[in-house]
Design a protein around this motif. Structure first.
Motif, mmCIF file in Angstrom:
data_model
loop_
_atom_site.group_PDB
_atom_site.id
_atom_site.type_symbol
_atom_site.label_atom_id
_atom_site.label_comp_id
_atom_site.label_asym_id
_atom_site.label_seq_id
_atom_site.Cartn_x
_atom_site.Cartn_y
_atom_site.Cartn_z
ATOM 1 N N LEU A 131 -14.484 -59.051 37.840
ATOM 2 C CA LEU A 131 -13.868 -60.053 37.504
ATOM 3 C C LEU A 131 -14.807 -61.085 36.485
ATOM 4 N N GLY A 132 -16.272 -60.760 36.657
ATOM 5 C CA GLY A 132 -17.144 -61.725 36.111
ATOM 6 C C GLY A 132 -17.603 -60.892 34.779
ATOM 7 N N ASN A 133 -17.055 -59.919 34.334
ATOM 8 C CA ASN A 133 -17.601 -59.177 33.155
ATOM 9 C C ASN A 133 -17.421 -60.172 32.003
ATOM 10 N N PRO A 134 -18.690 -60.287 30.928
ATOM 11 C CA PRO A 134 -18.332 -60.932 29.808
ATOM 12 C C PRO A 134 -17.264 -60.512 28.765
ATOM 13 N N HIS A 160 -15.510 -57.204 46.422
ATOM 14 C CA HIS A 160 -16.642 -57.377 45.992
ATOM 15 C C HIS A 160 -16.317 -58.434 44.957
ATOM 16 N N PRO A 161 -17.004 -59.874 44.858
ATOM 17 C CA PRO A 161 -16.665 -60.823 43.928
ATOM 18 C C PRO A 161 -17.007 -60.548 42.638
ATOM 19 N N GLY A 162 -18.081 -59.755 42.193
ATOM 20 C CA GLY A 162 -18.340 -59.320 40.736
ATOM 21 C C GLY A 162 -19.769 -59.405 40.502
ATOM 22 N N SER A 163 -20.233 -59.302 39.234
ATOM 23 C CA SER A 163 -21.486 -59.186 38.905
ATOM 24 C C SER A 163 -21.794 -60.034 37.655
ATOM 25 N N ALA A 164 -22.854 -60.616 37.559
ATOM 26 C CA ALA A 164 -23.131 -61.312 36.225
ATOM 27 C C ALA A 164 -23.769 -60.642 35.360
ATOM 28 N N VAL A 165 -22.971 -59.912 34.625
ATOM 29 C CA VAL A 165 -23.516 -58.844 33.431
ATOM 30 C C VAL A 165 -24.002 -59.756 32.576
ATOM 31 N N GLY A 166 -25.334 -59.629 32.147
ATOM 32 C CA GLY A 166 -25.948 -60.382 31.018
ATOM 33 C C GLY A 166 -26.782 -61.462 31.770
ATOM 34 N N LEU A 184 -21.434 -68.674 34.385
ATOM 35 C CA LEU A 184 -20.150 -68.435 33.587
ATOM 36 C C LEU A 184 -19.571 -67.258 34.436
ATOM 37 N N ALA A 185 -20.291 -66.501 35.003
ATOM 38 C CA ALA A 185 -19.570 -65.243 35.925
ATOM 39 C C ALA A 185 -18.748 -65.676 36.961
ATOM 40 N N THR A 186 -19.362 -66.785 37.809
ATOM 41 C CA THR A 186 -18.556 -67.327 38.868
ATOM 42 C C THR A 186 -17.334 -67.957 38.394
ATOM 43 N N ILE A 187 -17.368 -68.704 37.357
ATOM 44 C CA ILE A 187 -16.202 -69.313 36.691
ATOM 45 C C ILE A 187 -15.162 -68.267 36.474
ATOM 46 N N ILE A 231 -16.572 -70.217 44.237
ATOM 47 C CA ILE A 231 -15.464 -69.606 43.816
ATOM 48 C C ILE A 231 -14.056 -70.086 44.603
ATOM 49 N N ILE A 232 -14.202 -70.421 45.765
ATOM 50 C CA ILE A 232 -13.223 -70.833 46.700
ATOM 51 C C ILE A 232 -12.538 -71.979 45.978
ATOM 52 N N ASP A 233 -13.551 -72.877 45.986
ATOM 53 C CA ASP A 233 -13.301 -74.349 45.214
ATOM 54 C C ASP A 233 -12.666 -74.159 44.059
ATOM 55 N N LEU A 234 -12.968 -73.317 43.197
ATOM 56 C CA LEU A 234 -12.324 -73.219 41.634
ATOM 57 C C LEU A 234 -11.033 -72.569 41.989
ATOM 58 N N VAL A 235 -10.838 -71.551 42.780
ATOM 59 C CA VAL A 235 -9.572 -70.844 42.883
ATOM 60 C C VAL A 235 -8.501 -72.166 43.510
#
Length: 297
Positions: free
Chosen positions: A78-81, A111-117, A122-125, A167-171
């Motif tokens: 879900l963190g893919n740019p 698995h939450p995701g990966s900060a590609v780049g 930004l990936a967390t958002i 992540i939990i707070d933003l969701v």
């Protein structure tokens, strides 16, 4: 009551029913499954998965549905740019949540995701936005998305409790989001699981809240603390060791939380029956791995 089991397969003609039978063959009362191969998005139709047969069999054997966990495939990021790839991840995770609900399972590990780049913020958002969209798409379903603690390999998001908290707070959907606490991952991320688990949990409680933990992955590690490598070892045979993992499993704050083994096969032999026996008797068998190797002799 101890809730202990392992990852089991779902393949062949019996599908979900076969998964339940495999878990019971290990003398387990909990289990974790993928709805298909974790490395791809190919999935069988629900009507081919022997769901009703599995549900009937579970009831006949007094297996609690709350002790069954689904794991989302690793390839969801879900963190893919790339917005198209994020949209696909949202769409596929939505379908996985629906499949989880159809199986009468109430949580899916992600698995939450990966900060590609490399842009972790930004990936967390993006991860949080994706989870919110999945929840909106499945608002009528009672399935939690359990964010897994990660080892910090590459650009993984979720290496720290603070990242999961963000992540939990933003969701902002506390009834639909929880945490899967992986002992190998947190050890590899630099948390002192072996010698100071109580302090680690105290910190987790201060950052996120220990009530968010809905499942444990109880894995030993092939690497020293802080290695950020995520390589599981058999129960008691790694850097964490038997006593430290037993403390996690029998911790009074988490007695009602399912504990799942993801330990490696030993030369093609599943170790779960033997590992569960060690856990239930709280007795370490240093010859277990060698005995499993001899099965092939």
């Amino acid at each position: 009551m101890l809730k202990i089991g392992s990852h089991v397969s779902m393949s062949g003609d019996d599908m979900y029913l076969g998964s339940i039978k495999e878990a019971l063959s290990y003398h387990a009362n909990a289990l974790m499954i993928y709805t298909g191969a974790p490395q791809n998005t190919r999935r069988k139709n629900l009507e081919d998965m022997k769901i009703q047969e599995a549900i009937t069999f579970m009831k006949e054997n007094d297996l609690d549905f709350d002790n069954v966990v689904v794991h989302a495939p690793y390839i969801i990021n879900l963190g893919n740019p790339d917005p198209e790839r994020r949209a696909f991840a949202v769409s596929f995770l939505t379908e996985e949540v629906k499949r989880t609900a159809a199986m009468q399972v109430k949580q899916i590990v992600l698995h939450p995701g990966s900060a590609v780049g490399g842009d972790r913020r930004l990936a967390t958002i993006w991860i949080a936005e994706g989870i919110k969209e999945v929840i909106l798409n499945t608002k009528e379903l009672d399935v939690k998305i359990a964010l897994e603690t990660m080892a910090g390999k590459g650009n993984e998001i979720g290496k720290t409790f603070e990242e999961l908290k963000e992540i939990i707070d933003l969701v902002d959907e506390p009834s639909r989001v929880s945490v899967c606490f992986d002992t190998c991952h947190t050890h590899d991320a630099g948390y002192e699981i072996k010698d100071n688990f109580d302090e680690v949990i105290k910190h987790f409680d201060e950052v996120i809240g220990k009530s968010y933990i809905s499942v444990f992955h109880v894995n030993d590690s092939k690497n020293p603390m802080g290695a950020a490598k995520d390589r599981h070892e058999n129960f008691g045979f790694g850097y964490l060791g038997f006593d430290a993992l037993i403390k996690v499993i029998y911790h009074p704050d988490f007695k009602d939380v399912p504990k799942i083994l993801e330990t490696p096969y030993v030369e093609g032999n599943p170790p779960y029956k033997e590992e569960i026996e060690m856990i239930k008797t709280m007795t370490f068998d240093p010859t277990m791995v060698e005995k499993l190797k001899q099965k092939n002799g």
